[in-house]
Write a protein that holds these residues in place. Structure first.
Motif, mmCIF file in Angstrom:
data_model
loop_
_atom_site.group_PDB
_atom_site.id
_atom_site.type_symbol
_atom_site.label_atom_id
_atom_site.label_comp_id
_atom_site.label_asym_id
_atom_site.label_seq_id
_atom_site.Cartn_x
_atom_site.Cartn_y
_atom_site.Cartn_z
ATOM 1 N N VAL B 300 -39.920 -11.888 -27.465
ATOM 2 C CA VAL B 300 -38.835 -11.718 -26.503
ATOM 3 C C VAL B 300 -39.162 -12.414 -25.188
ATOM 4 O O VAL B 300 -38.269 -12.855 -24.474
ATOM 5 N N PRO B 304 -37.400 -16.452 -27.540
ATOM 6 C CA PRO B 304 -36.320 -15.579 -27.981
ATOM 7 C C PRO B 304 -35.446 -16.176 -29.080
ATOM 8 O O PRO B 304 -34.742 -15.456 -29.768
ATOM 9 N N ALA C 100 -33.444 -6.744 -24.486
ATOM 10 C CA ALA C 100 -34.775 -7.341 -24.614
ATOM 11 C C ALA C 100 -35.858 -6.356 -24.207
ATOM 12 O O ALA C 100 -36.931 -6.298 -24.822
#
Lengths: 241, 320, 293
Positions: B300, B304, C100
């Motif tokens: 992440v 990503p 995220a």
């Protein structure tokens, strides 16, 4: 002749603010109607209520003889009310082609052929002069072209009522001239409801003008009548540069 | 993306399937079981990707769909004595029905709430398996007996415990799901899903019922994951509650992130790569979860788009 | 024992659970309220607090109270520092993107859990309570230490509430929660506030763990239940609402004891999780929140 759109006592509150305050509005088929008014007069809220993006606090909306007040936005779109956004909201990561294919493929839902989508998309893009940019990512297009793409998507829905929310905002003068021509052409097949700040554009295009102020309709009439209206001048034109 | 080079895309996917077919003759025996397992789990990842990659809905509960397929098929054999195709159908059906129910509830929420709600429903599913240990075997799990794992076609029969049959069955399921995924994302429906991911509000204003479209995607995604679970039970002969635990909701997310969300081949690559990493590192450490944790954070933070997503962005724009 | 005293005992046990839960959930709630970050690793900060408490009391030796007091100060500080580093290195770089950050905190959960297993081991280890005074009620004796947990938690909750409502730091935090961009424009170092809030959230969990560890035990998997219960409390109480969090913690803590008298623990968990998921689906603002959000 039966009106295409009427609203009766249409209201919307945000907290204590009456953004739209018991508005009675009538729109005849084939018209180009401009909605003007100072910032915060409730214009965008009003067309959002018509398109179903927000729900009214009270009042009714009738489209083509049927009450649509409780219908969700996507069904209103299917019945022929298309809305183009004030802030450009094309799908930036998709190609211009895909952007237009989305409305085209939905109006074509009976036909299964791929060719039909392609033909529909290209004819819509040609109408607005974007055909040669079909495979560009929408986010990469210039601002003016993004606005055009937005209108193309509205057109591709084959609407009976096309709501344009400040379509010329941020466009260069040359682009605006083309835009005026485009709207005239659209009006041959659809009724147009236009929110616009640019007064020359309004005066050129509109058959009738509705003036909003503080959530209510202040005046309504032909461009000439509105130009002469003292109350409008005070509320709006007088303060405009 | 959608109109250009369909032939290229199909050629690539058929090539990957052909390569996996050829590998069954080229690879040593040891890898057959491993690769079969990876292909079945890649189906799980593809099902997850359908929702996460293309619709942009991040679920933290997909273990329940895998688990529904696993237990649906496994218990149909163990408790009811049904044959393999019927058991597979039961697994698939359980997953689809569960996905329909979960979708109707969870899709009322968005974003973070959707993640937590799916995680909680999956936790309920997991706890139910423990609670009904009499039938499910609880956390011990159960073995699907070997004699029951045979496909009978009149005179001939296919023994799913045979390594080659198992490999080919896994490949068949994988290929089917891969091609279905490819066809879906290239279809009009796929275009609508991506539009919902990019801007749901705008998609509504083009006349789409986004709720129904999302619900269909949840059901398809759940059914694919259940197919993977059912195949796992029948091919590898074990059903256990750990496959329904939260860890098995995180793993497909990891595989898809690693391979590349919203790419058709990303799930396979992510699953393959993760298994490879575990295979390599298992010599040094047993801390498998540590690797999962570090990989999640690094992905992440720095990567990503994942492997195929980055390749598509830099070099191969036509990759589906 | 008669029903009355029995109920009193259950209520006392429930209040101890509530006290610890309120602190843990408050940490989760603060982090979500101010930063809009769902910290899935929150339970692991709790676990770290307990494990560190064991390590510190073991290292210091001597009278149990000495080691315990040291643990009560040092363990939260270490956990806070770890949280701060994690915030700087990971969450800040993700720009606090909600989805995220969830994935990243799941990663943290696995890392912390696995490191605890590696360095602390799979055993459950006890920590001696700082004092062993038993309060004699007419019907039964009750651990004075347990009552002191309730008092300590109430004290800490009040202190947090005072800080949030009466001090400049609290004002800055609330301003950031309300509108981080405007806060930034008014010269508030939003990044620093976020770092501080994340560390504070973790520290609250660690303090709760140090308080509870003398009556439970330190174990590397002990963070899972507090995480689930904290989620439940924060969702029922309304995301980011302090008062709702405390009310919900008392409610959940009390009912947890009573429910587990009638149902098996697994069934109780199933019912609770399902109910909370339904609350989130049908009343996302929580049972005590207002519908404005």
């Amino acid at each position: 002749m039966m009106p295409l759109l009427t609203t009766k006592g249409l209201s919307r509150n945000f907290g204590g603010l009456r953004a739209v305050d018991s508005v009675d509005f009538t729109l005849m088929p084939g018209e180009i109607r401009a909605v003007i008014g100072p910032n915060g007069a409730g214009k965008t809220t009003f067309v959002s209520l018509v398109s179903g993006r927000i729900q009214p606090s009270s009042g009714a909306i009738v489209f083509d003889g049927a009450d649509i007040t409780g219908l969700p936005a996507y069904i209103r779109v299917r019945q022929g009310i298309a809305y183009t956004f004030q802030i450009t909201s094309v799908f930036a990561n998709l190609s211009a082609y895909d952007n237009v294919a989305l409305p085209v493929q939905r109006t074509l839902s009976d036909s299964r052929s791929k060719g039909a989508v392609k033909a529909g998309v290209m004819s819509a893009l040609e109408r607005t002069g974007l055909a040669d940019r079909a495979h560009m990512q929408a986010g990469q297009l210039s601002y003016g072209h993004q606005r055009l793409l937005e209108v193309t998507m509205g057109l591709a829905l084959k609407p009976r009522l096309l709501i344009l929310d400040e379509p010329t905002q941020g466009l260069a003068d040359s682009e605006i001239d083309n835009f005026v021509e485009l709207v005239r052409e659209i009006a041959r097949s659809a009724t147009v409801l236009l929110i616009e700040h640019n007064m020359p554009v309004v005066m050129q295009l509109a058959d009738r003008i509705t003036v909003f102020n503080a959530g209510k309709i202040l005046a309504e009439g032909t461009p000439e009548a509105i130009r002469e209206n003292a109350a409008v001048q005070e509320a709006y034109l007088g303060t405009a540069p | 993306m959608s109109e250009a080079s369909p032939a290229k895309a199909y050629a690539l996917h058929l090539g990957v399937i052909a390569l996996l077919f050829a590998l069954s003759f080229l690879l040593p025996e040891y890898y057959h079981g491993l690769l079969a397992r990876i292909m079945v789990l890649a189906v799980f990842a593809m099902g997850y990707n359908m929702l996460f990659g293309y619709v942009g809905l991040l679920s933290l509960g997909h273990a329940m769909f895998f688990g529904a397929g696993l237990y649906g098929a496994g218990l149909a054999v163990i408790q009811l004595g049904w044959n393999v195709p019927a058991a597979f159908a039961v697994g698939l059906g359980c997953g689809a029905v569960l996905a329909l129910i979960i979708g109707l509830l969870a899709l009322r929420t968005t974003g973070v709430a959707f993640m937590i709600v799916t995680m909680m429903f999956a936790q309920v599913f997991y706890l139910l398996i423990l609670y009904f240990a009499v039938w499910t075997g609880g956390d011990q799990g159960q073995v699907v007996p070997q004699p029951a794992r045979v496909l009978n076609f009149g005179a001939t029969s296919l023994d799913l415990t045979n390594p080659t049959v198992r490999y080919m069955s896994a490949l068949a399921l994988f290929s089917l799901v891969l091609l279905v995924t490819l066809a879906t994302v290239r279809s009009r429906y796929g275009r609508v899903l991506v539009a919902i991911r990019e801007n749901e509000e705008r998609t509504k204003m083009l006349g789409y019922d986004t709720f129904s479209n999302k619900l269909i995607a949840v059901v398809v995604s759940g059914a694919i994951c259940a197919a993977s679970g059912a195949a796992y039970a029948l091919l590898f002969g074990y059903v256990g509650s750990s496959f329904a635990s939260v860890q098995y909701s995180i793993l497909p997310l990891l595989w898809v992130l690693l391979g590349g969300a919203a790419t058709t081949l990303g799930p396979l690559i992510g699953t393959l790569f993760m298994y490879y990493v575990i295979d390599v590192t298992s010599g040094y450490t047993s801390a498998y979860l540590l690797i999962v944790g570090v990989a999640l954070i690094l992905l992440v933070l720095f990567f990503p788009k994942g492997i195929l997503g980055t390749i598509r962005q830099r070099w191969l724009g036509w990759l589906p | 024992m008669h029903f009355g005293p029995h109920l009193l005992l259950a209520a006392l046990e429930g209040l101890v659970t509530s006290a610890v839960l309120a602190l843990t959930a408050l940490g989760l709630s603060l982090v979500f309220g101010v930063m809009r970050v769902v910290n899935v690793a929150h339970g692991e900060f709790f676990m770290l607090g307990a494990v560190l408490a064991w390590a510190i009391t073991t290292a210091i030796g001597g009278h149990p109270a000495l080691g315990f007091l040291a643990a009560l100060v040092i363990a939260p500080l270490i956990v806070g520092a770890i949280a701060l580093i994690a915030e700087r290195l990971v969450l800040r770089r993700l720009n606090y993107n909600p989805e995220a950050t969830i994935v990243a905190t799941i990663g943290m959960l696995y890392i912390i859990q696995q490191l605890a297993l590696t360095f602390y081991g799979p055993e459950a280890r006890p920590v001696e309570p700082p004092f062993n005074y038993r309060i004699l009620l007419p019907w039964f004796g009750y651990s004075g230490y347990k009552l002191s947990i309730i008092a300590a938690s109430a004290l800490l909750l009040t202190a947090t509430w005072l800080v949030l409502t009466r001090t400049r730091i609290g004002l800055i935090m609330r301003a950031t929660q309300y509108d981080s961009e405007t806060a930034q424009a008014f010269g508030i170092a939003v990044g620093r506030v976020y770092g501080g809030v994340f560390a504070l959230g973790a520290m609250l969990a660690a303090i709760a763990a140090v308080l509870i560890v003398p009556i439970s035990q330190a174990h590397y998997l002990m963070g899972q239940d507090p995480l689930l219960l904290s989620f439940i409390v924060v969702i029922i109480g309304g995301l980011g609402s302090l008062r709702g969090t405390v009310v919900a913690a008392v409610l959940i803590g009390l009912s947890d004891g009573i429910i587990s008298m009638f149902f098996s623990p697994t069934l109780a968990k199933i019912i609770a999780t399902l109910l909370v998921a339904m609350v989130l689906v049908f009343r996302p603002q929580g049972l005590f929140g207002t519908a404005s959000r």
